[in-house]
Structure formats: structure tokens, C-alpha cells
Scaffold this motif. Sequence first.
Motif, PDB file in Angstrom:
ATOM      1  N   GLY A 145      -7.956  -8.374 -12.988  1.00 29.30           N
ATOM      2  CA  GLY A 145      -6.783  -8.906 -12.283  1.00 29.30           C
ATOM      3  C   GLY A 145      -5.604  -7.952 -12.325  1.00 29.30           C
ATOM      4  O   GLY A 145      -4.917  -7.758 -11.318  1.00 29.30           O
ATOM      5  N   LEU A 146      -5.370  -7.344 -13.485  1.00 30.25           N
ATOM      6  CA  LEU A 146      -4.272  -6.374 -13.598  1.00 30.25           C
ATOM      7  C   LEU A 146      -4.547  -5.139 -12.732  1.00 30.25           C
ATOM      8  O   LEU A 146      -3.619  -4.547 -12.161  1.00 30.25           O
ATOM      9  N   GLY A 147      -5.824  -4.748 -12.644  1.00 30.39           N
ATOM     10  CA  GLY A 147      -6.180  -3.655 -11.744  1.00 30.39           C
ATOM     11  C   GLY A 147      -5.863  -4.015 -10.301  1.00 30.39           C
ATOM     12  O   GLY A 147      -5.371  -3.182  -9.530  1.00 30.39           O
ATOM     13  N   GLY A 148      -6.121  -5.285  -9.943  1.00 32.30           N
ATOM     14  CA  GLY A 148      -5.795  -5.753  -8.595  1.00 32.30           C
ATOM     15  C   GLY A 148      -4.298  -5.774  -8.341  1.00 32.30           C
ATOM     16  O   GLY A 148      -3.841  -5.416  -7.250  1.00 32.30           O
ATOM     17  N   VAL A 149      -3.524  -6.176  -9.340  1.00 34.66           N
ATOM     18  CA  VAL A 149      -2.061  -6.184  -9.208  1.00 34.66           C
ATOM     19  C   VAL A 149      -1.533  -4.760  -9.032  1.00 34.66           C
ATOM     20  O   VAL A 149      -0.662  -4.501  -8.185  1.00 34.66           O
ATOM     21  N   PHE A 150      -2.080  -3.837  -9.813  1.00 34.58           N
ATOM     22  CA  PHE A 150      -1.679  -2.434  -9.701  1.00 34.58           C
ATOM     23  C   PHE A 150      -2.010  -1.892  -8.308  1.00 34.58           C
ATOM     24  O   PHE A 150      -1.201  -1.188  -7.685  1.00 34.58           O
ATOM     25  N   ALA A 151      -3.189  -2.245  -7.805  1.00 34.65           N
ATOM     26  CA  ALA A 151      -3.584  -1.820  -6.454  1.00 34.65           C
ATOM     27  C   ALA A 151      -2.664  -2.425  -5.403  1.00 34.65           C
ATOM     28  O   ALA A 151      -2.342  -1.778  -4.402  1.00 34.65           O
ATOM     29  N   SER A 152      -2.210  -3.655  -5.621  1.00 42.42           N
ATOM     30  CA  SER A 152      -1.309  -4.320  -4.667  1.00 42.42           C
ATOM     31  C   SER A 152       0.025  -3.594  -4.571  1.00 42.42           C
ATOM     32  O   SER A 152       0.566  -3.393  -3.485  1.00 42.42           O
ATOM     33  N   VAL A 153       0.549  -3.206  -5.738  1.00 46.22           N
ATOM     34  CA  VAL A 153       1.824  -2.472  -5.764  1.00 46.22           C
ATOM     35  C   VAL A 153       1.681  -1.141  -5.025  1.00 46.22           C
ATOM     36  O   VAL A 153       2.538  -0.767  -4.219  1.00 46.22           O
ATOM     37  N   LEU A 154       0.583  -0.444  -5.289  1.00 42.66           N
ATOM     38  CA  LEU A 154       0.347   0.826  -4.611  1.00 42.66           C
ATOM     39  C   LEU A 154       0.141   0.622  -3.114  1.00 42.66           C
ATOM     40  O   LEU A 154       0.590   1.435  -2.306  1.00 42.66           O
ATOM     41  N   SER A 155      -0.551  -0.452  -2.752  1.00 42.05           N
ATOM     42  CA  SER A 155      -0.838  -0.727  -1.337  1.00 42.05           C
ATOM     43  C   SER A 155       0.442  -0.873  -0.533  1.00 42.05           C
ATOM     44  O   SER A 155       0.531  -0.384   0.597  1.00 42.05           O
ATOM     45  N   PHE A 156       1.420  -1.538  -1.115  1.00 45.60           N
ATOM     46  CA  PHE A 156       2.684  -1.759  -0.405  1.00 45.60           C
ATOM     47  C   PHE A 156       3.310  -0.426  -0.007  1.00 45.60           C
ATOM     48  O   PHE A 156       3.732  -0.233   1.138  1.00 45.60           O
ATOM     49  N   GLY A 157       3.360   0.519  -0.939  1.00 43.78           N
ATOM     50  CA  GLY A 157       3.969   1.812  -0.650  1.00 43.78           C
ATOM     51  C   GLY A 157       3.109   2.683   0.243  1.00 43.78           C
ATOM     52  O   GLY A 157       3.593   3.270   1.210  1.00 43.78           O
ATOM     53  N   VAL A 158       1.818   2.755  -0.067  1.00 47.09           N
ATOM     54  CA  VAL A 158       0.902   3.625   0.684  1.00 47.09           C
ATOM     55  C   VAL A 158       0.785   3.183   2.137  1.00 47.09           C
ATOM     56  O   VAL A 158       0.844   4.007   3.060  1.00 47.09           O
ATOM     57  N   LEU A 159       0.632   1.880   2.365  1.00 52.90           N
ATOM     58  CA  LEU A 159       0.448   1.389   3.733  1.00 52.90           C
ATOM     59  C   LEU A 159       1.727   1.533   4.551  1.00 52.90           C
ATOM     60  O   LEU A 159       1.677   1.865   5.742  1.00 52.90           O
ATOM     61  N   SER A 160       2.872   1.293   3.939  1.00 54.67           N
ATOM     62  CA  SER A 160       4.141   1.437   4.654  1.00 54.67           C
ATOM     63  C   SER A 160       4.375   2.898   5.042  1.00 54.67           C
ATOM     64  O   SER A 160       4.762   3.213   6.175  1.00 54.67           O
ATOM     65  N   TYR A 161       4.116   3.786   4.101  1.00 53.29           N
ATOM     66  CA  TYR A 161       4.292   5.219   4.359  1.00 53.29           C
ATOM     67  C   TYR A 161       3.279   5.710   5.396  1.00 53.29           C
ATOM     68  O   TYR A 161       3.616   6.461   6.308  1.00 53.29           O
ATOM     69  N   GLY A 162       2.038   5.261   5.224  1.00 50.87           N
ATOM     70  CA  GLY A 162       0.983   5.690   6.136  1.00 50.87           C
ATOM     71  C   GLY A 162       1.217   5.229   7.557  1.00 50.87           C
ATOM     72  O   GLY A 162       0.968   5.972   8.519  1.00 50.87           O
ATOM     73  N   GLN A 163       1.720   4.003   7.727  1.00 53.39           N
ATOM     74  CA  GLN A 163       1.970   3.508   9.076  1.00 53.39           C
ATOM     75  C   GLN A 163       3.040   4.336   9.773  1.00 53.39           C
ATOM     76  O   GLN A 163       2.936   4.614  10.969  1.00 53.39           O
ATOM     77  N   GLY A 164       4.073   4.738   9.032  1.00 52.68           N
ATOM     78  CA  GLY A 164       5.127   5.564   9.623  1.00 52.68           C
ATOM     79  C   GLY A 164       4.587   6.887  10.135  1.00 52.68           C
ATOM     80  O   GLY A 164       4.943   7.333  11.231  1.00 52.68           O
ATOM     81  N   ILE A 165       3.704   7.506   9.352  1.00 49.28           N
ATOM     82  CA  ILE A 165       3.122   8.789   9.755  1.00 49.28           C
ATOM     83  C   ILE A 165       2.234   8.626  10.983  1.00 49.28           C
ATOM     84  O   ILE A 165       2.318   9.402  11.945  1.00 49.28           O
ATOM     85  N   ILE A 166       1.370   7.602  10.975  1.00 51.13           N
ATOM     86  CA  ILE A 166       0.438   7.398  12.089  1.00 51.13           C
ATOM     87  C   ILE A 166       1.187   7.049  13.366  1.00 51.13           C
ATOM     88  O   ILE A 166       0.864   7.548  14.454  1.00 51.13           O
TER      89      ILE A 166
END
Length: 297
Positions: A229-250
Amino acid sequence: MKIILMNINYFLKESLSGFKRSPLLNLASIVSIGLSLLILAVVFVGWWSSEEIITHIQQDAEMAIFYDEELTDEEIANLEEVILNKDGVLGARHVDSEEAYQQMEVMMGDEIEVLAQMGDNPFDPFFSTSVDPDRLPELTDELYQISGVDYVRDNEEIISQFQSLSNMIRYIGVFLTLIVGVTTMIITSQIIRLGILSKESEINMLRLLGAGKGFISLPFVIEGVILGGLGGVFASVLSFGVLSYGQGIITASVPFVPIPNTAEILPAVIFLVIVLGVVFGLVGSLLSLRFTKEERL
């Protein structure tokens, strides 16, 4: 169940003791699980985005009809009338070369400088035509039969390409789910196994006091669930930043493609990675307990 509820504090305390015993090892495990789940989240968003683009293109059924540039103004006007009279054509508007260039300038932004270096306007005039999506295949064939029509560009080829991309991402997603699942379960099972070995004397004490295997095993199961579960929470935090940044680039790279807003799918992604983390952690801990020698539990 009654025994579990009565001893819930004990189970939680014992499950968290593993984190106190080896904090760096558990932290490394959580990071590893989180990074694995992050990859899965990115693939899931990629698949969802491609499906949304396909739906958008299908709903926005338009085609560009290019004609012989040798046609006179009168012949172009007659051609427009013939196109409008076709069953399934909802509207048609003539776009000259200058307007075509301006449209591309809006879509490409600063990248239009590449075209500007070519000198002359490279775009041909055409009819921008909105059509009934259900009539698209038949209508394309009919339009080619009209005298003066050189080329008809519709959305079918684009949809086919995105559909192929979507299928590929789906297959990759299934494959990565298996890989991430196995990886997470291996990491969790090893952590649980180390915990069992370190508590061997305590486990023997509990056995002498009459505790059953289920009572002894439950803290380790909870530990695996918390770890995943903590691994999932960590992935969620990273997802927020990575997906937001990635969408801007694409979006900046392909402004002419209707990229959907990942904020719409982000809650589902967060839920998915946390649930998968918990499930993989649970299965990993159960597998570790299943293959632990009977005398250790």
C-alpha cells in the motif's frame, strides 16, 4: 474473527515492528514497488488517452476534399454544390491556400518557422466537409467518383493508427502488470521471510502458548499489505508530477492532436496503483508464508 478484533492492536504493533527493525530495507522496498507501479500508471494513462483521442476523432467526423487546381472559380462553385448534395454531407466550406496556412500556423505555433523557410505556401486549397460518421466509408468512395476531385482525406487512417497504438499499449499494459505484480510479490515475500527469520524465537514462544498458525501469520500478512500500500501511495505521488509534466510536453510537441486532460483520470490512476500495491503485497506475503517451513510458524 472475534480473536482478531480483540487483538487488533497487537497485530498492528507486530506488523509495524518490521519497519522499525529494518527501516532502510523497507524504505528501499517501498521505493522499488512505487517505481514499478508508476510505470504501470503511465502505461494505463497512455492507453486511456489513446482511447479518448479515438473517440474524439470519431465524433468529429470531417474530411478534406482536394480538387484539381486547374478548375475555374465557376467549376469550384459547382463542385461545392455537388458535394453538398451528397447524402451524408452535413456541410462544406471552401478553404483557400492562405487560410490553410493560417490554420496550420495556429496548430504548429513556433514550429511554423520550418514551413516559412520553404518560401512559397505549400498548402493546397480544399473543401472542409463535415459528414455523418455512419456514412463515412461509402461517402469517401462516392466523392472520388466526382469529376475534379483529386484526393479525399478522412479520419479513417488516423483512427486506424491510433487504434493500433491503443492495442499495443493495452498489450504492453497486460505484460507490465504481470511483471510488476511478480516483482512486487517477490520483494514483499523476501521482506516477510526476513521478518519470520528474525522473530523465530518469538514465534516459538507463541506456539508454546498455544497460538495457531493463523494468529502467528496475520501480522506478517498485514505487514505485506502495508508495504504494498505504501508503494502504491508513493507511486500516486510520483504519478501526479510525472503525468502533469508529461502532458505539458506532449501537448506542446503535437498541438494538432486533441490530447485529453490527465486530471480527469488521475483519481482512477491513484486508486488503481494503491489497490494493486495492496493486492500484490497481500499475495506476496501469503506466498512467503505458504512456502515457509512449517516448523518456523
